[in-house]
Design an enzyme around this catalytic site. Structure first.
Site, PDB file in Angstrom:
ATOM      1  N   HIS A   1       0.850  -1.196   0.000  1.00 26.70           N
ATOM      2  CA  HIS A   1       0.000   0.000   0.000  1.00 26.70           C
ATOM      3  C   HIS A   1       0.885   1.244   0.000  1.00 26.70           C
ATOM      4  O   HIS A   1       1.374   1.681   1.043  1.00 26.70           O
ATOM      5  CB  HIS A   1      -0.902  -0.028   1.228  1.00 26.70           C
ATOM      6  CG  HIS A   1      -2.046   0.944   1.184  1.00 26.70           C
ATOM      7  ND1 HIS A   1      -2.146   1.939   0.230  1.00 26.70           N
ATOM      8  CD2 HIS A   1      -3.155   1.070   1.959  1.00 26.70           C
ATOM      9  CE1 HIS A   1      -3.261   2.631   0.440  1.00 26.70           C
ATOM     10  NE2 HIS A   1      -3.888   2.125   1.483  1.00 26.70           N
TER      11      HIS A   1
ATOM     12  N   HIS B   1      -2.741   6.910  -0.868  1.00 25.00           N
ATOM     13  CA  HIS B   1      -3.759   7.503   0.000  1.00 25.00           C
ATOM     14  C   HIS B   1      -3.226   8.181   1.256  1.00 25.00           C
ATOM     15  O   HIS B   1      -3.909   8.238   2.284  1.00 25.00           O
ATOM     16  CB  HIS B   1      -4.807   6.448   0.376  1.00 25.00           C
ATOM     17  CG  HIS B   1      -5.486   5.858  -0.815  1.00 25.00           C
ATOM     18  ND1 HIS B   1      -6.288   4.739  -0.752  1.00 25.00           N
ATOM     19  CD2 HIS B   1      -5.471   6.214  -2.129  1.00 25.00           C
ATOM     20  CE1 HIS B   1      -6.733   4.438  -1.953  1.00 25.00           C
ATOM     21  NE2 HIS B   1      -6.242   5.330  -2.812  1.00 25.00           N
TER      22      HIS B   1
ATOM     23  N   TYR C   1      -0.708   7.438   3.269  1.00 30.90           N
ATOM     24  CA  TYR C   1      -0.109   6.632   4.330  1.00 30.90           C
ATOM     25  C   TYR C   1       1.419   6.641   4.190  1.00 30.90           C
ATOM     26  O   TYR C   1       1.976   7.403   3.406  1.00 30.90           O
ATOM     27  CB  TYR C   1      -0.736   5.237   4.337  1.00 30.90           C
ATOM     28  CG  TYR C   1      -2.221   5.308   4.624  1.00 30.90           C
ATOM     29  CD1 TYR C   1      -2.675   5.835   5.835  1.00 30.90           C
ATOM     30  CD2 TYR C   1      -3.174   4.909   3.677  1.00 30.90           C
ATOM     31  CE1 TYR C   1      -4.031   5.955   6.100  1.00 30.90           C
ATOM     32  CE2 TYR C   1      -4.537   5.022   3.939  1.00 30.90           C
ATOM     33  CZ  TYR C   1      -4.959   5.538   5.154  1.00 30.90           C
ATOM     34  OH  TYR C   1      -6.301   5.674   5.427  1.00 30.90           O
TER      35      TYR C   1
END
Length: 396
Positions: free
Chosen positions: A185, A188, A190
């Site tokens: 990931h 977004h 993070y």
């Protein structure tokens, strides 16, 4: 990657070969935080949730799964950094495989998008920067209230290798749990995105400043994970044009192309392609308020996404506000190989069937997205068929 059918235009429902994996359709369960893993341990409710959304030859991506005990920014999200978590995930993965689906684990560290209440010893969250997320945003606290994001602590260069090692070990744990692969990931707002975006990353060392420096953290993670489990089991998610959690970049297209170029080169060096690159559409707005998957401007959406798609040498997955029509269009026009659906998959466990036969969809209830109830708003959305979808799924 090539369409498995030699003639005709590919559709959202036609097969696709994603590296070593043979998919029966291109509708993917997007990774979504659901806060049902009490105390960080995947519970039986997760097995039901994921198997409900499994189809033979279908592809699922788990919710963000923590790579370490410093990685959390929501209550009751699952981890994959200790043995109890690995053992719990095995049961879920086995259940999904029994339904004939392929499942990847999304590896997640929220970085500064955390709070001392989620940190060991009540410490400060770690990040590329000491700048906190602005008061435009609020963090969900364990008691259900919303708090203010605190000032994070800058990761020292000497600590960065430890975080990379957390990703590597988490990937190995995911494979031990039976997952078919992992998704890193990097989107977004993070931790990885906090290194990528020049609106956040204000470092003056080798991890800040130039595009190459800002991409370094992500690429070191990809290299470490690919070396551990094989490149063909590794995927990457990015969102260069998304401002979630103040994740702003001055030139999203250049950032996206810089990541793609480095992934292409790494694939050449390794002699193996990654599983896929997952990119969120620019139409995904702050707080995910896009309800209808509206079309954005040609300049904002189509050009950026098509440029990344045509530049990346491998499977390209899109997400962000897709409807049935937009998903069909994206595949037919060659803008995506795979399309991941989030909110619509929450409220429609048999979404693949519903999209295929073009029937009305259940409406979702935002109020139950992040509660801890193992049933309400989680596994109680109705199927088309009365027997929880077994008849419907057999028709795919």
């Amino acid at each position: 990657m090539v369409e498995t059918k030699s003639q005709g235009t590919p559709t959202l429902f036609s097969p696709y070969k994603m590296g070593k994996f043979n998919l029966s359709h291109r509708v993917v369960l997007a990774p979504m935080t659901r806060c049902r893993a009490l105390n960080g341990i995947p519970r039986p409710a997760l097995a039901e949730y994921y198997t409900q959304r499994s189809t033979p030859g279908g592809f699922l991506i788990t919710e963000g799964t923590l790579v370490s005990n410093t990685a959390a920014g929501f209550p009751h999200v699952p981890g994959i950094y200790n043995e109890e978590q690995v053992e719990a995930w095995k049961k879920i993965v086995d259940a999904v495989h029994a339904k004939g689906s392929i499942i990847f684990c999304q590896l997640w560290h929220v970085g500064r998008a955390s709070h001392s209440v989620y940190q060991p010893g009540g410490g400060a969250p770690i990040s590329s920067t000491s700048k906190p997320i602005s008061n435009r945003w609020r963090i969900l606290m364990p008691d259900g209230s919303y708090g203010i994001y605190p000032k994070p602590r800058v990761l020292e260069i000497s600590e960065i290798q430890e975080v990379i090692e957390h990703y590597r070990k988490a990937a190995l744990n995911a494979i031990r749990a039976g997952f078919d692969g992992i998704e890193i990931h990097g989107a977004h707002g993070y931790l990885i995105d906090q290194f990528l975006k020049d609106g956040i990353n204000d470092r003056t060392d080798e991890y800040g400043g130039s595009l190459g420096n800002r991409c370094k953290f992500l690429m070191q993670i990809v290299q470490a994970v690919a070396a551990a489990i094989g490149a063909d089991r590794v995927a990457v998610r990015i969102s260069p044009a998304i401002d979630h959690l103040d994740a702003i970049d001055s030139n999203p297209l250049n950032l996206g192309l810089a990541v793609v170029e480095r992934l292409n080169n790494l694939q050449l060096q390794m002699g193996s392609k990654l599983s896929y690159l997952h990119v969120t559409q620019p139409r995904y707005h702050a707080y995910g308020q896009t309800e209808s998957g509206r079309h954005g401007s040609e300049e904002e959406e189509a050009y950026l996404m098509r440029t990344l798609k045509r530049t990346y040498q491998g499977t390209f997955m899109c997400s962000g506000g897709f409807t049935r029509e937009l998903g069909i269009q994206a595949v037919a026009e060659g803008d995506a190989d795979l399309v991941s659906y989030g909110r619509l998959f929450i409220s429609n466990p048999d979404l693949v069937l519903r999209l295929k036969v073009n029937v009305p969809l259940n409406r979702y209830n935002r109020k139950t997205f992040y509660t801890q109830d193992p049933v309400v708003g989680y596994t109680d959305y109705p199927f088309l068929s009365k027997d929880k979808g077994t008849q419907g799924q057999s028709r795919l």
